[in-house]
Design an enzyme around this catalytic site. Structure first.
Site, PDB file in Angstrom:
ATOM      1  N   TYR A 116      -2.921  -2.377 -10.477  1.00  0.00           N
ATOM      2  CA  TYR A 116      -2.931  -2.203  -9.017  1.00  0.00           C
ATOM      3  C   TYR A 116      -2.106  -3.314  -8.342  1.00  0.00           C
ATOM      4  O   TYR A 116      -1.283  -3.048  -7.466  1.00  0.00           O
ATOM      5  CB  TYR A 116      -4.376  -2.202  -8.509  1.00  0.00           C
ATOM      6  CG  TYR A 116      -4.470  -2.258  -7.000  1.00  0.00           C
ATOM      7  CD1 TYR A 116      -4.145  -1.152  -6.225  1.00  0.00           C
ATOM      8  CD2 TYR A 116      -4.866  -3.430  -6.352  1.00  0.00           C
ATOM      9  CE1 TYR A 116      -4.209  -1.210  -4.833  1.00  0.00           C
ATOM     10  CE2 TYR A 116      -4.935  -3.494  -4.974  1.00  0.00           C
ATOM     11  CZ  TYR A 116      -4.602  -2.384  -4.218  1.00  0.00           C
ATOM     12  OH  TYR A 116      -4.657  -2.448  -2.839  1.00  0.00           O
TER      13      TYR A 116
ATOM     14  N   TYR B 134      -4.637   4.084   7.841  1.00  0.00           N
ATOM     15  CA  TYR B 134      -5.949   3.421   7.911  1.00  0.00           C
ATOM     16  C   TYR B 134      -6.736   3.830   9.147  1.00  0.00           C
ATOM     17  O   TYR B 134      -6.756   4.995   9.496  1.00  0.00           O
ATOM     18  CB  TYR B 134      -5.775   1.888   7.830  1.00  0.00           C
ATOM     19  CG  TYR B 134      -4.966   1.505   6.635  1.00  0.00           C
ATOM     20  CD1 TYR B 134      -5.460   1.758   5.359  1.00  0.00           C
ATOM     21  CD2 TYR B 134      -3.712   0.946   6.757  1.00  0.00           C
ATOM     22  CE1 TYR B 134      -4.723   1.432   4.245  1.00  0.00           C
ATOM     23  CE2 TYR B 134      -2.968   0.613   5.639  1.00  0.00           C
ATOM     24  CZ  TYR B 134      -3.480   0.863   4.393  1.00  0.00           C
ATOM     25  OH  TYR B 134      -2.758   0.567   3.300  1.00  0.00           O
TER      26      TYR B 134
ATOM     27  N   SER C 166       0.800  -1.233   0.000  1.00  0.00           N
ATOM     28  CA  SER C 166       0.000   0.000   0.000  1.00  0.00           C
ATOM     29  C   SER C 166       0.831   1.280   0.000  1.00  0.00           C
ATOM     30  O   SER C 166       0.287   2.358  -0.246  1.00  0.00           O
ATOM     31  CB  SER C 166      -0.924   0.013   1.216  1.00  0.00           C
ATOM     32  OG  SER C 166      -2.022  -0.813   0.970  1.00  0.00           O
TER      33      SER C 166
ATOM     34  N   VAL D  59       1.206  -3.710   3.849  1.00  0.00           N
ATOM     35  CA  VAL D  59       1.085  -4.991   4.568  1.00  0.00           C
ATOM     36  C   VAL D  59       2.355  -5.838   4.565  1.00  0.00           C
ATOM     37  O   VAL D  59       2.401  -6.866   5.237  1.00  0.00           O
ATOM     38  CB  VAL D  59      -0.102  -5.854   4.053  1.00  0.00           C
ATOM     39  CG1 VAL D  59      -1.429  -5.293   4.500  1.00  0.00           C
ATOM     40  CG2 VAL D  59      -0.038  -6.074   2.565  1.00  0.00           C
TER      41      VAL D  59
ATOM     42  N   LYS E  86       0.511   3.381  -2.999  1.00  0.00           N
ATOM     43  CA  LYS E  86      -0.687   4.201  -3.243  1.00  0.00           C
ATOM     44  C   LYS E  86      -0.380   5.699  -3.211  1.00  0.00           C
ATOM     45  O   LYS E  86      -0.975   6.488  -3.936  1.00  0.00           O
ATOM     46  CB  LYS E  86      -1.778   3.869  -2.210  1.00  0.00           C
ATOM     47  CG  LYS E  86      -2.317   2.441  -2.342  1.00  0.00           C
ATOM     48  CD  LYS E  86      -3.166   2.050  -1.140  1.00  0.00           C
ATOM     49  CE  LYS E  86      -3.711   0.634  -1.279  1.00  0.00           C
ATOM     50  NZ  LYS E  86      -4.394   0.165  -0.073  1.00  0.00           N
TER      51      LYS E  86
HETATM   52  O1  DON Z   1      -4.838  -4.884  -1.941  1.00  0.00           O
HETATM   53  C1  DON Z   1      -4.136  -5.550  -1.201  1.00  0.00           C
HETATM   54  O2  DON Z   1      -4.648  -6.369  -0.467  1.00  0.00           O
HETATM   55  C2  DON Z   1      -2.627  -5.383  -1.104  1.00  0.00           C
HETATM   56  N1  DON Z   1      -1.999  -5.690  -2.274  1.00  0.00           N
HETATM   57  C3  DON Z   1      -2.225  -4.046  -0.608  1.00  0.00           C
HETATM   58  C4  DON Z   1      -2.723  -3.865   0.741  1.00  0.00           C
HETATM   59  C5  DON Z   1      -1.950  -3.079   1.691  1.00  0.00           C
HETATM   60  O3  DON Z   1      -0.737  -2.988   1.762  1.00  0.00           O
HETATM   61  C6  DON Z   1      -2.819  -2.468   2.667  1.00  0.00           C
HETATM   62  N2  DON Z   1      -2.113  -2.138   3.816  1.00  0.00           N
HETATM   63  N3  DON Z   1      -1.854  -2.035   4.808  1.00  0.00           N
END
Ligand code: DON
Length: 349
Positions: free
Chosen positions: A213, A265, A88, A283, A91
């Site tokens: 994405y 978040y 993320s 993540v 983003k």
């Molecule tokens: O969309 C997803 O699930 C992941 N590729 C990215 C999520 C992410 O890093 C959210 N974060 N904390």
């Protein structure tokens, strides 16, 4: 100093008597970072993300802290060359590219700037406008990514990789196993994309937007790269090592504002209250935090708390912010900047 600690390049190369005070201050700062590393390495809280099978392979002991300043000093401790995927954190930078492609006003018709107070993967849109809430949660990020310009998927991917390259300062690659792992398990993201298609918030073909994405999430970096990317945001969009303009500086304000209010978040409010600087987590366990006009912090440690933020990463940022009075609304800010302290003879950390 351990073999993993790295002093700023220009400090290493300088003659012993050329800048002893600066060198002493730099070495004291690395000692401070090493102290944080040693303090939090034994922390066993949190869990490595496993909802994407490739991510579950990460080692929960990987841990690094890097700080990069706007004048190009880089301080590293721990596993700073260990690679992981942006997730993320991507983003933030794709938001910048979408702003460059469409401008602020148009982007606001497609993605809001309101925090959700919900998990990063919540399936929610703003009731009234039908927009996803902000570009830092999955729904908003998918919408933002779908707006990246290009004549087809290859050109869009190449434009995105070139953008990341400007921030990082060297070639970068998409980790194919992670991309494929995200793609086969990304049902929730597909669900959100269909919902947004229904409300006219993104355009078909959905698979192309989703692939892009998943690819942005799968860009391989290390903690040092993260620090340089974040320091570029601190430095008006100019990469402090290469001098390249990575993003139009007029959009830094938008990018940092959204990071500040939405980057962590459903912990964003507490983060803004306690740490008080714009930040973004992913993540994989990465966190970037930006002190505008001064420097940036990057931490990498895979175990996450229940909101998806790196446990050690949050602790380290809290400590550094408190130690240096980094909170943007701290009354002592402005008296003496971090950079001034860092170059001051006799500074103790
Ligand atoms: O969309 C997803 O699930 C992941 N590729 C990215 C999520 C992410 O890093 C959210 N974060 N904390």
């Amino acid at each position: 100093m351990t073999s993993q600690d790295v002093y700023p390049t220009d400090m290493q190369s300088s003659q012993p008597d050329s800048a002893p005070a600066a060198e002493a201050a730099a070495s004291a700062f690395v000692a401070y970072l090493r102290h944080l590393h040693q303090t939090y390495l034994p922390l066993r809280e949190g869990r490595v993300a496993n909802y994407i099978p490739e991510l579950a392979k990460m080692n929960s002991d990987w841990f690094s802290i890097c700080v990069a300043t706007v004048d190009g000093q880089v301080y590293e401790v721990g596993d700073s060359s260990q690679t992981f995927t942006l997730q993320s954190i991507s983003k933030v930078f794709v938001h910048g590219l979408a702003l460059e492609d469409h401008g602020r006003d148009y982007l606001l018709t497609r993605v809001g700037v309101e925090p959700t107070g919900e998990a990063f993967n919540a399936i929610i849109l703003d009731e009234r406008s039908k927009r996803p809430y902000n570009p830092m949660v999955n729904a908003g990020a998918i919408a933002t990514t779908s707006l990246i310009k290009g004549s087809g998927p290859t050109e869009r991917l190449n434009r995105m990789l070139s953008m990341f390259r400007r921030y990082i300062g060297h070639d970068i690659f998409v980790d194919m196993p992670t991309f494929l792992s995200e793609r086969v398990t990304g049902h929730r993201n597909r669900g959100m994309a269909h919902l947004m298609l229904n409300f006219g918030m993104i355009d078909p073909p959905l698979d192309e937007a989703l692939d892009l994405y998943f690819q942005q999430c799968s860009v391989l970096v290390n903690c040092r790269d993260l620090a340089i990317m974040a320091a570029t945001l601190a430095n008006h969009g100019i990469n402090p090592l290469t001098g390249e303009q990575a993003v139009n500086p007029c959009y830094i304000r938008d990018m940092l504002s959204v990071m500040y209010t939405c980057g962590m978040y459903n912990f964003a409010g507490e983060w803004a209250y306690t740490v008080g600087i714009p930040a973004k987590s992913g993540v994989c366990g990465g966190i970037i935090a930006v002190v505008p006009h001064q420097f940036a912090i990057a931490v990498f440690s895979p175990p996450l708390d229940e909101r998806g933020n790196s446990v050690r990463g949050v602790k380290v940022c809290e400590e550094i912010s408190q130690h240096y009075d980094l909170h943007l609304f701290d009354s002592s800010m402005g008296c003496q900047t971090f950079l001034q302290r860092l170059t001051q003879p006799g500074e103790r950390f």
